[in-house]
Design a protein around this motif. Structure first.
Motif, PDB file in Angstrom:
ATOM      1  N   ASP A 132       4.840  30.312  -8.148  1.00  0.00           N
ATOM      2  CA  ASP A 132       5.736  30.191  -9.306  1.00  0.00           C
ATOM      3  C   ASP A 132       6.445  28.841  -9.267  1.00  0.00           C
ATOM      4  OD1 ASP A 132       5.963  33.149 -10.553  1.00  0.00           O
ATOM      5  OD2 ASP A 132       5.803  33.284  -8.370  1.00  0.00           O
ATOM      6  N   PHE A 133       6.091  27.964 -10.186  1.00  0.00           N
ATOM      7  CA  PHE A 133       6.775  26.677 -10.267  1.00  0.00           C
ATOM      8  C   PHE A 133       6.601  26.108 -11.671  1.00  0.00           C
ATOM      9  CE2 PHE A 133       2.470  25.388  -9.316  1.00  0.00           C
ATOM     10  CZ  PHE A 133       2.311  24.163  -9.930  1.00  0.00           C
ATOM     11  N   ILE A 134       7.418  25.114 -11.972  1.00  0.00           N
ATOM     12  CA  ILE A 134       7.312  24.412 -13.253  1.00  0.00           C
ATOM     13  C   ILE A 134       7.090  22.937 -12.960  1.00  0.00           C
ATOM     14  CG2 ILE A 134       8.520  23.740 -15.375  1.00  0.00           C
ATOM     15  CD1 ILE A 134      10.099  26.377 -15.176  1.00  0.00           C
ATOM     16  N   MET A 135       6.121  22.358 -13.624  1.00  0.00           N
ATOM     17  CA  MET A 135       5.848  20.926 -13.514  1.00  0.00           C
ATOM     18  C   MET A 135       6.432  20.239 -14.736  1.00  0.00           C
ATOM     19  SD  MET A 135       3.797  18.942 -11.614  1.00  0.00           S
ATOM     20  CE  MET A 135       3.179  17.273 -11.685  1.00  0.00           C
ATOM     21  N   GLY A 246      19.207  18.468 -15.986  1.00  0.00           N
ATOM     22  CA  GLY A 246      19.755  19.547 -15.159  1.00  0.00           C
ATOM     23  C   GLY A 246      20.136  20.761 -15.985  1.00  0.00           C
ATOM     24  N   GLU A 247      20.782  20.528 -17.132  1.00  0.00           N
ATOM     25  CA  GLU A 247      21.167  21.648 -18.009  1.00  0.00           C
ATOM     26  C   GLU A 247      19.927  22.363 -18.548  1.00  0.00           C
ATOM     27  OE1 GLU A 247      23.753  19.901 -20.935  1.00  0.00           O
ATOM     28  OE2 GLU A 247      25.416  19.673 -19.507  1.00  0.00           O
ATOM     29  N   ALA A 248      18.909  21.578 -18.929  1.00  0.00           N
ATOM     30  CA  ALA A 248      17.668  22.182 -19.430  1.00  0.00           C
ATOM     31  C   ALA A 248      16.962  22.964 -18.319  1.00  0.00           C
ATOM     32  CB  ALA A 248      16.743  21.089 -19.977  1.00  0.00           C
ATOM     33  N   PHE A 249      16.937  22.393 -17.095  1.00  0.00           N
ATOM     34  CA  PHE A 249      16.270  23.071 -15.979  1.00  0.00           C
ATOM     35  C   PHE A 249      16.923  24.427 -15.688  1.00  0.00           C
ATOM     36  CE2 PHE A 249      14.302  19.161 -13.587  1.00  0.00           C
ATOM     37  CZ  PHE A 249      13.594  18.832 -14.737  1.00  0.00           C
ATOM     38  N   ALA A 250      18.246  24.492 -15.796  1.00  0.00           N
ATOM     39  CA  ALA A 250      18.930  25.776 -15.566  1.00  0.00           C
ATOM     40  C   ALA A 250      18.434  26.823 -16.565  1.00  0.00           C
ATOM     41  CB  ALA A 250      20.443  25.594 -15.672  1.00  0.00           C
ATOM     42  N   SER A 256      11.763  31.779 -16.052  1.00  0.00           N
ATOM     43  CA  SER A 256      10.640  32.199 -15.196  1.00  0.00           C
ATOM     44  C   SER A 256      10.943  32.241 -13.698  1.00  0.00           C
ATOM     45  CB  SER A 256       9.413  31.305 -15.437  1.00  0.00           C
ATOM     46  OG  SER A 256       9.658  29.990 -14.995  1.00  0.00           O
ATOM     47  N   ALA A 257      12.211  32.005 -13.301  1.00  0.00           N
ATOM     48  CA  ALA A 257      12.611  32.078 -11.891  1.00  0.00           C
ATOM     49  C   ALA A 257      11.612  31.390 -10.953  1.00  0.00           C
ATOM     50  CB  ALA A 257      12.803  33.536 -11.465  1.00  0.00           C
ATOM     51  N   PRO A 258      11.371  30.084 -11.167  1.00  0.00           N
ATOM     52  CA  PRO A 258      10.389  29.396 -10.319  1.00  0.00           C
ATOM     53  C   PRO A 258      10.934  29.143  -8.918  1.00  0.00           C
ATOM     54  CG  PRO A 258      11.503  27.811 -11.715  1.00  0.00           C
ATOM     55  CD  PRO A 258      12.020  29.169 -12.120  1.00  0.00           C
ATOM     56  N   LYS A 293      18.786  28.255  -4.615  1.00  0.00           N
ATOM     57  CA  LYS A 293      17.467  28.837  -4.306  1.00  0.00           C
ATOM     58  C   LYS A 293      16.284  28.058  -4.885  1.00  0.00           C
ATOM     59  CE  LYS A 293      16.939  33.308  -5.117  1.00  0.00           C
ATOM     60  NZ  LYS A 293      17.218  34.679  -5.629  1.00  0.00           N
ATOM     61  N   ILE A 294      16.553  27.197  -5.862  1.00  0.00           N
ATOM     62  CA  ILE A 294      15.449  26.537  -6.581  1.00  0.00           C
ATOM     63  C   ILE A 294      15.246  25.131  -6.003  1.00  0.00           C
ATOM     64  CG2 ILE A 294      14.524  25.925  -8.854  1.00  0.00           C
ATOM     65  CD1 ILE A 294      15.380  28.936  -8.542  1.00  0.00           C
ATOM     66  N   GLN A 295      14.038  24.876  -5.511  1.00  0.00           N
ATOM     67  CA  GLN A 295      13.756  23.533  -4.983  1.00  0.00           C
ATOM     68  C   GLN A 295      13.498  22.558  -6.140  1.00  0.00           C
ATOM     69  OE1 GLN A 295      10.751  23.368  -1.729  1.00  0.00           O
ATOM     70  NE2 GLN A 295      10.681  25.591  -1.992  1.00  0.00           N
TER      71      GLN A 295
END
Length: 320
Positions: A132-135, A246-250, A256-258, A293-295
């Motif tokens: 589970d990750f987002i590119m 950063g705001e968008a990433f949150a 999707s809890a990557p 928790k999110i790298q």
């Protein structure tokens, strides 16, 4: 392995890069052609064939090739078509995967360029072993590939994952090339950074190294070069861009809890200048269940090879 190699093709708006890749992710041979030069898609395929065949012969001929993967703007994995790409010379719907299969005689698959980068990262790079990750690709635009439970998310029509066109500014946002206003891409792409620079130089009165450059010619690279010389306005531009991301990433995490968000593309070269504000503003806006928790990772792929590797990774999945 009787077919130990695959071909990866990265179709860009200006140039197309291609290469022959082995199972470890080594690009053994490379070639390139100009994308814009050919008014007909058939001519383009013929030219690709001409560029690739000598490379294929050098690794033992077409019998050694398992398949071809292509990353292309507006590429649809389900149909194998490039559909209504605004920056390509060919309009409408072009069946490139079918054309490649017909020309080379091996199976071919196609996806969009950001999805190809995500597949490359999962197969050979920083997201190896992650389910589970987002590119996020930060280039001329902002692209994304979303991986959930080890699978790239394509959606019902093949076009899922347009996070660059989520709205970050609701009122009086910047006009985007897609027709909407306030898209993330208009603030956090390389062109978005240049727009921010022009706006800030207009509003602020302080001296800046950026004032030595004609305002319409400023690029994100100029902003970076000024920022590493401790230019206050340039550093503020990165702070602003990082806050937007950063705001968008949150928000993306809430969807999707990557395990990680991997950042790729020209702007990632800014390193901590961009990463520190992204991290600060993402953490500030995360729900408590996700804090810490999110790298956040930079791509582990060599930029010159990343798109070829990503496209090539598609080809390992093809059935002969």
């Amino acid at each position: 392995m009787d077919k130990p190699y695959v071909i990866g093709i990265d179709m860009g708006g200006t140039n197309t890069a291609c290469g022959i890749v082995d199972a470890r992710g080594e690009v053994l041979r490379r070639g390139a052609i100009q994308t814009q030069k050919y008014t007909e898609a058939d001519q383009y395929i013929n030219e690709l064939h001409k560029a690739l065949m000598p490379l294929i012969e050098e690794v033992g001929g077409i019998d050694k090739i398992k398949g071809i993967g292509m990353g292309a703007p507006n590429g649809n994995y389900y149909t194998g078509n490039v559909e209504f790409a605004p920056n390509l010379p060919w309009k409408g719907v072009i069946p490139f995967a079918g054309m490649l299969h017909a020309k080379f005689g091996v199976p071919a698959a196609l996806t969009n360029d950001a999805n190809a980068a995500a597949i490359g990262e999962m197969t050979y790079g920083a997201a190896r072993g992650m389910k589970d990750f987002i590119m996020i690709t930060l280039g001329t635009g902002v692209g994304s590939g979303i991986v959930v439970n080890g699978q790239l998310v394509y959606g019902h029509d093949g076009f899922a994952g347009e996070l660059g066109h989520t709205t970050i500014v609701r009122n009086n946002g910047r006009q985007c090339g897609c027709g909407k206003t306030g898209c993330l891409e208009t603030y956090t792409s390389a062109t978005g950074v240049a727009r921010t620079a022009r706006e800030m130089l207009d509003i602020k009165k302080e001296d800046s190294l950026l004032r030595n450059i004609p305002v319409e010619s400023i690029t994100s690279k100029d902003v970076y070069e000024a920022a590493i010389k401790e230019d206050a306005i340039a550093k503020e531009i990165f702070e602003y861009t990082g806050r937007m991301l950063g705001e968008a990433f949150a928000d993306f995490v809430a969807f999707s809890a990557p395990q990680a968000i991997v950042i790729f593309g020209g702007l990632s070269k800014a390193g901590d200048l961009i990463m520190n504000p992204i991290r600060e503003h993402m953490e500030k806006n995360l729900l408590p269940i996700w804090k810490g928790k999110i790298q956040l990772l930079f791509s582990a792929l060599n930029e010159a090879d990343a798109a070829i590797l990503g496209a090539s990774a598609l080809a390992w999945e093809l059935k002969n």
